[in-house]
Design a protein around this motif. Structure first.
Motif, PDB file in Angstrom:
ATOM      1  N   ASP A   1       4.254  28.849   2.179  1.00  0.00           N
ATOM      2  CA  ASP A   1       3.603  29.741   1.220  1.00  0.00           C
ATOM      3  C   ASP A   1       4.609  30.661   0.543  1.00  0.00           C
ATOM      4  OD1 ASP A   1       4.072  31.123   3.557  1.00  0.00           O
ATOM      5  OD2 ASP A   1       2.152  32.151   3.570  1.00  0.00           O
TER       6      ASP A   1
ATOM      7  N   THR B   1      -5.230  33.563   0.081  1.00  0.00           N
ATOM      8  CA  THR B   1      -4.402  33.323   1.265  1.00  0.00           C
ATOM      9  C   THR B   1      -2.946  33.662   0.980  1.00  0.00           C
ATOM     10  OG1 THR B   1      -5.870  31.590   2.090  1.00  0.00           O
ATOM     11  CG2 THR B   1      -3.607  31.564   2.905  1.00  0.00           C
ATOM     12  N   ILE B   2      -2.442  33.193  -0.139  1.00  0.00           N
ATOM     13  CA  ILE B   2      -1.047  33.466  -0.513  1.00  0.00           C
ATOM     14  C   ILE B   2      -0.819  34.970  -0.655  1.00  0.00           C
ATOM     15  CG2 ILE B   2       0.674  33.220  -2.360  1.00  0.00           C
ATOM     16  CD1 ILE B   2      -0.617  30.393  -2.845  1.00  0.00           C
TER      17      ILE B   2
ATOM     18  N   HIS C   1      -7.188  29.749  -1.855  1.00  0.00           N
ATOM     19  CA  HIS C   1      -5.752  29.588  -1.636  1.00  0.00           C
ATOM     20  C   HIS C   1      -4.943  30.718  -2.270  1.00  0.00           C
ATOM     21  CE1 HIS C   1      -6.187  25.924   0.500  1.00  0.00           C
ATOM     22  NE2 HIS C   1      -6.681  25.259  -0.531  1.00  0.00           N
TER      23      HIS C   1
ATOM     24  N   ASN D   1      -0.953  36.736   2.750  1.00  0.00           N
ATOM     25  CA  ASN D   1       0.284  36.484   3.503  1.00  0.00           C
ATOM     26  C   ASN D   1       1.447  37.298   2.946  1.00  0.00           C
ATOM     27  OD1 ASN D   1      -1.188  34.711   5.034  1.00  0.00           O
ATOM     28  ND2 ASN D   1      -0.305  32.869   4.140  1.00  0.00           N
TER      29      ASN D   1
ATOM     30  N   ILE E   1       0.815  25.277   1.746  1.00  0.00           N
ATOM     31  CA  ILE E   1       0.550  26.460   2.573  1.00  0.00           C
ATOM     32  C   ILE E   1       0.348  26.088   4.041  1.00  0.00           C
ATOM     33  CG2 ILE E   1      -1.094  28.327   3.023  1.00  0.00           C
ATOM     34  CD1 ILE E   1      -1.742  28.215  -0.026  1.00  0.00           C
ATOM     35  N   ASN E   2      -0.519  25.124   4.297  1.00  0.00           N
ATOM     36  CA  ASN E   2      -0.949  24.854   5.666  1.00  0.00           C
ATOM     37  C   ASN E   2      -0.129  23.798   6.406  1.00  0.00           C
ATOM     38  OD1 ASN E   2      -3.125  26.739   5.613  1.00  0.00           O
ATOM     39  ND2 ASN E   2      -4.213  25.302   4.308  1.00  0.00           N
TER      40      ASN E   2
ATOM     41  N   LEU F   1      -1.677  22.970  -3.209  1.00  0.00           N
ATOM     42  CA  LEU F   1      -1.546  24.310  -2.644  1.00  0.00           C
ATOM     43  C   LEU F   1      -1.841  24.286  -1.148  1.00  0.00           C
ATOM     44  CD1 LEU F   1      -3.285  26.481  -5.388  1.00  0.00           C
ATOM     45  CD2 LEU F   1      -0.847  26.337  -4.918  1.00  0.00           C
TER      46      LEU F   1
END
Length: 137
Positions: free
Chosen positions: A61, A97-98, A94, A101, A55-56, A51
């Motif tokens: 993402d 974060t998803i 994570h 976003n 994502i990073n 993940l």
């Protein structure tokens, strides 16, 4: 006659091959329906690193902006048995974060909620959708 040439290793490019729906679906199969509770720490860490890299490092993402994944996220986030367990901290980070976003993007592009219902396999098409259909050169 074939000639083989050495090329420079590009981690993001190489990892990007694994950042697709088929691979993600396999990881989510391990997480869904409480599967995350049965995973050992090593397997959970592998999923979390996947993940993180998606994502990073790949900045992809958007691959997780799918209703079926949101359903899994919701079940994980609502599970009180993992909220204070450090083992699940990176996974929860994570997921948050998803989702953050996604909702940030939703403020710009209201149709992203409809798009979450469909799998768009081509990155260029998805990029256009995420940019609210503005074509860039």
């Amino acid at each position: 006659e074939e000639v083989f040439a050495e090329r420079t290793f590009n981690f993001v490019m190489e990892f990007g091959v694994m950042a697709d729906y088929e691979v993600i679906s396999r990881y989510f199969h391990l997480l869904k329906d409480g599967g995350y509770l049965r995973l050992g720490e090593e397997r959970l860490e592998q999923i979390t690193k996947y993940l993180d890299r998606t994502i990073n490092q790949c900045k992809a993402d958007w691959l997780f902006f799918q209703v079926e994944y949101f359903d899994t996220f919701q079940k994980i986030l609502r599970d009180p048995s993992i909220q204070y367990n450090q083992k699940y901290g990176p996974l929860l980070k994570h997921i948050n974060t998803i989702l953050t976003n996604f909702f940030t993007l939703m403020e710009k592009n209201k149709l992203v909620t409809v798009e979450a219902l469909f799998r768009i396999r081509e990155k260029a098409t998805k990029d256009q959708m995420l940019c609210n259909y503005e074509w860039t050169a």
